[in-house]
Design an enzyme around this catalytic site. Structure first.
Site, mmCIF file in Angstrom:
data_model
loop_
_atom_site.group_PDB
_atom_site.id
_atom_site.type_symbol
_atom_site.label_atom_id
_atom_site.label_comp_id
_atom_site.label_asym_id
_atom_site.label_seq_id
_atom_site.Cartn_x
_atom_site.Cartn_y
_atom_site.Cartn_z
ATOM 1 N N HIS A 161 0.856 -1.194 0.000
ATOM 2 C CA HIS A 161 0.000 0.000 0.000
ATOM 3 C C HIS A 161 0.890 1.242 0.000
ATOM 4 C CE1 HIS A 161 -4.097 1.664 1.105
ATOM 5 N NE2 HIS A 161 -3.313 2.736 1.221
ATOM 6 N N HIS B 129 2.742 4.208 1.007
ATOM 7 C CA HIS B 129 2.939 4.795 2.326
ATOM 8 C C HIS B 129 4.392 5.196 2.511
ATOM 9 C CE1 HIS B 129 4.570 0.796 3.093
ATOM 10 N NE2 HIS B 129 5.083 1.242 4.234
#
Length: 373
Positions: free
Chosen positions: A196, A198
Site C-alpha cells: 500500500h 505509504h
C-alpha cells in the site's frame, strides 16, 4: 482564510496515536467530524529496542528483535493500511481517508526502550549501550491500495507534504530527538513489507552516519569559505546546467555530480531552509507538483518497466546542535540499473564503502529530461 487541511487526533486500541489529515469535505471544514473507533483487541506495543555503539566506527546500531514478527506482504484483503470495513478492522478505523499518520506497531525506535532487552550480553565498556528511545510513524498517502505517489496529483501530494511538515515540527520538540527523517520505500526490491502506498518517519535519538558526515563537511566548508556547502552545490549545479532536470521558481531538481545510484535525483529548495516545516505555501505547492513529476519520470525511465523501485528520502537539518549546518533536500534514487538488472552493493560498496557506478550522472539527467512530460 479557510483551513486547507484539518488534523484530527485519535487513539488506536493499543493506545497508539493516529492523526487524520483531511483535505476533502465534509471534514476539512468541520461540517462533519471524525468519529473513529478501533474495535480490535490489541496488546500494548512492546518495543524492546536498544542501541549499541560500534567501537570501530563510532556509529550507533539499532537492535529491534521484535520486528522479526512484523506484517510481511499480506494479501490485499488483509492490508492493514486500507480503510476498515464492517468485516475487517485495519490500522485505520475509518471507511475512507485522505492522509493518515500513526505510530508504527513494530517500531525500530520507541519510548519503551528497555535496558534489560539484551541482559544476556556482556557488559564490557567497549560496547556502549542505551535504550533506543525515539519514535517511528507510518504515513498512509491514500486509501487507494494500488495507487502510487505520482498518481496522487498536486493537491493530495501537497497534503502529504503538509503532514510530513507537521510531524517534523512536532517530533522536533520531543526531548532527546536529534533528527527527524521522512522517507518512502517503494517496491519489493527495496524490501517493503506493505505494498500500500505509504511512507515512514523516524525520530532518531542520535545523528545517523550520513547526516553526521554531511554536517562535518558543511562545518569544514563554512569555516573555510564562510558559506553554506549545500547552497554552493545547488548554485554550481544551476550554473553548469548539464545535470539539471527541472527548475522552477522555488525548487530545482538535479542529478548530483557524484551520484552513486543508477537513478538518482535531488530536489532542493532555492531558499535556505532547515526542514519541511520551514517551507512556505508557494514552496509546498511547487514541491508537491515537482515530486509527482519526478517520481513519474522514474517510472518511465526504463522501457517495459511499469513500477521502478525507489527510495525518496528527506534529508533535514539536525535538531539542536549543528542545525545551522543542515539544509533541506529530497534524495530520490533507485537500485535498478537496467530493465532486468539491479545494482547490488557487493564487496567494494558493502565492505569498504567505496562506490562504483555503472553509469554517469550526465546520462541519468539526460534520460530524466527525455522522459519528462
Amino acid at each position: 482564510m479557510a483551513e486547507r487541511v484539518r488534523q484530527t487526533v485519535t487513539r488506536l486500541a493499543d493506545g497508539r496515536e493516529l492523526i487524520f489529515f483531511d483535505d476533502t469535505e465534509p471534514y476539512v471544514s468541520a461540517t462533519a467530524t471524525r468519529e473513529s473507533h478501533d474495535r480490535r483487541v490489541l496488546p500494548p506495543v512492546a518495543a524492546m529496542s536498544e542501541l549499541r555503539r560500534d567501537p570501530l566506527t563510532g556509529e550507533w546500531v539499532t537492535f529491534a528483535a521484535h520486528r522479526m514478527d512484523r506484517t510481511f506482504l499480506p494479501a490485499v484483503a488483509d492490508c492493514p493500511l486500507c480503510p476498515s470495513t464492517p468485516e475487517t478492522a485495519t490500522e485505520i478505523p475509518a471507511g475512507d481517508y485522505d492522509v493518515v499518520v500513526f505510530e508504527n506497531r513494530f517500531p525500530a525506535l520507541g519510548a519503551h526502550g528497555d535496558d534489560s532487552a539484551s541482559a544476556d550480553t556482556d557488559r564490557d565498556p567497549l560496547w556502549s549501550r542505551r535504550p533506543a528511545d525515539g519514535r517511528c510513524e507510518v504515513v498512509a498517502f491514500t486509501s487507494a491500495h494500488d495507487a502510487r505517489f505520482a498518481d496522487l496529483g498536486p493537491s493530495r501530494a501537497r497534503t502529504v507534504v503538509d503532514a510530513l511538515a507537521a510531524r517534523t515540527a512536532a517530533l522536533s520538540e520531543v526531548p532527546g530527538v536529534r533528527q527527524v527523517f521522512c522517507f518512502e520505500n517503494r517496491g519489493a526490491e527495496i524490501g517493503v513489507t506493505l505494498q500500500h502506498p505509504h511512507g515512514q518517519i523516524y525520530a532518531y535519538p542520535f545523528l545517523p552516519p550520513r547526516t553526521a558526515t554531511l554536517v562535518e563537511r558543511a562545518r569544514e566548508h563554512r569555516a573555510r569559505t564562510g558559506r553554506s556547502l549545500q547552497r554552493d552545490v545547488l548554485d554550481a549545479e544551476r550554473r553548469e546546467g548539464t545535470r539539471v532536470v527541472w527548475s522552477g521558481r522555488a525548487w530545482t531538481a538535479y542529478v548530483p555530480a557524484a551520484a552513486r545510484w543508477p537513478i538518482e535525483v535531488h530536489l532542493a529548495p532555492h531558499r535556505d531552509v532547515p526542514d519541511l516545516a520551514a517551507l512556505g505555501d508557494a514552496e509546498r505547492d511547487e514541491l508537491a507538483m515537482l515530486q509527482c513529476d519526478m517520481l513519474a519520470r522514474v517510472d518511465r525511465y526504463f522501457e517495459g518497466v511499469d513500477r521502478v523501485p525507489y527510495i525518496a528520502a528527506w534529508h533535514q537539518a539536525p535538531v539542536g546542535d549543528d542545525r545551522e549546518h543542515g539544509r533541506l533536500f529530497c534524495q530520490i534514487f533507485s537500485l535498478r540499473r537496467a530493465p532486468d538488472k539491479l545494482k547490488y552493493l557487493a564487496g567494494s560498496e558493502s565492505a569498504m564503502g567505496a562506490w562504483i557506478s555503472d553509469t554517469t550522472p550526465e546520462r541519468i539527467a539526460a534520460r530524466l529530461r527525455e522522459v519528462g512530460p
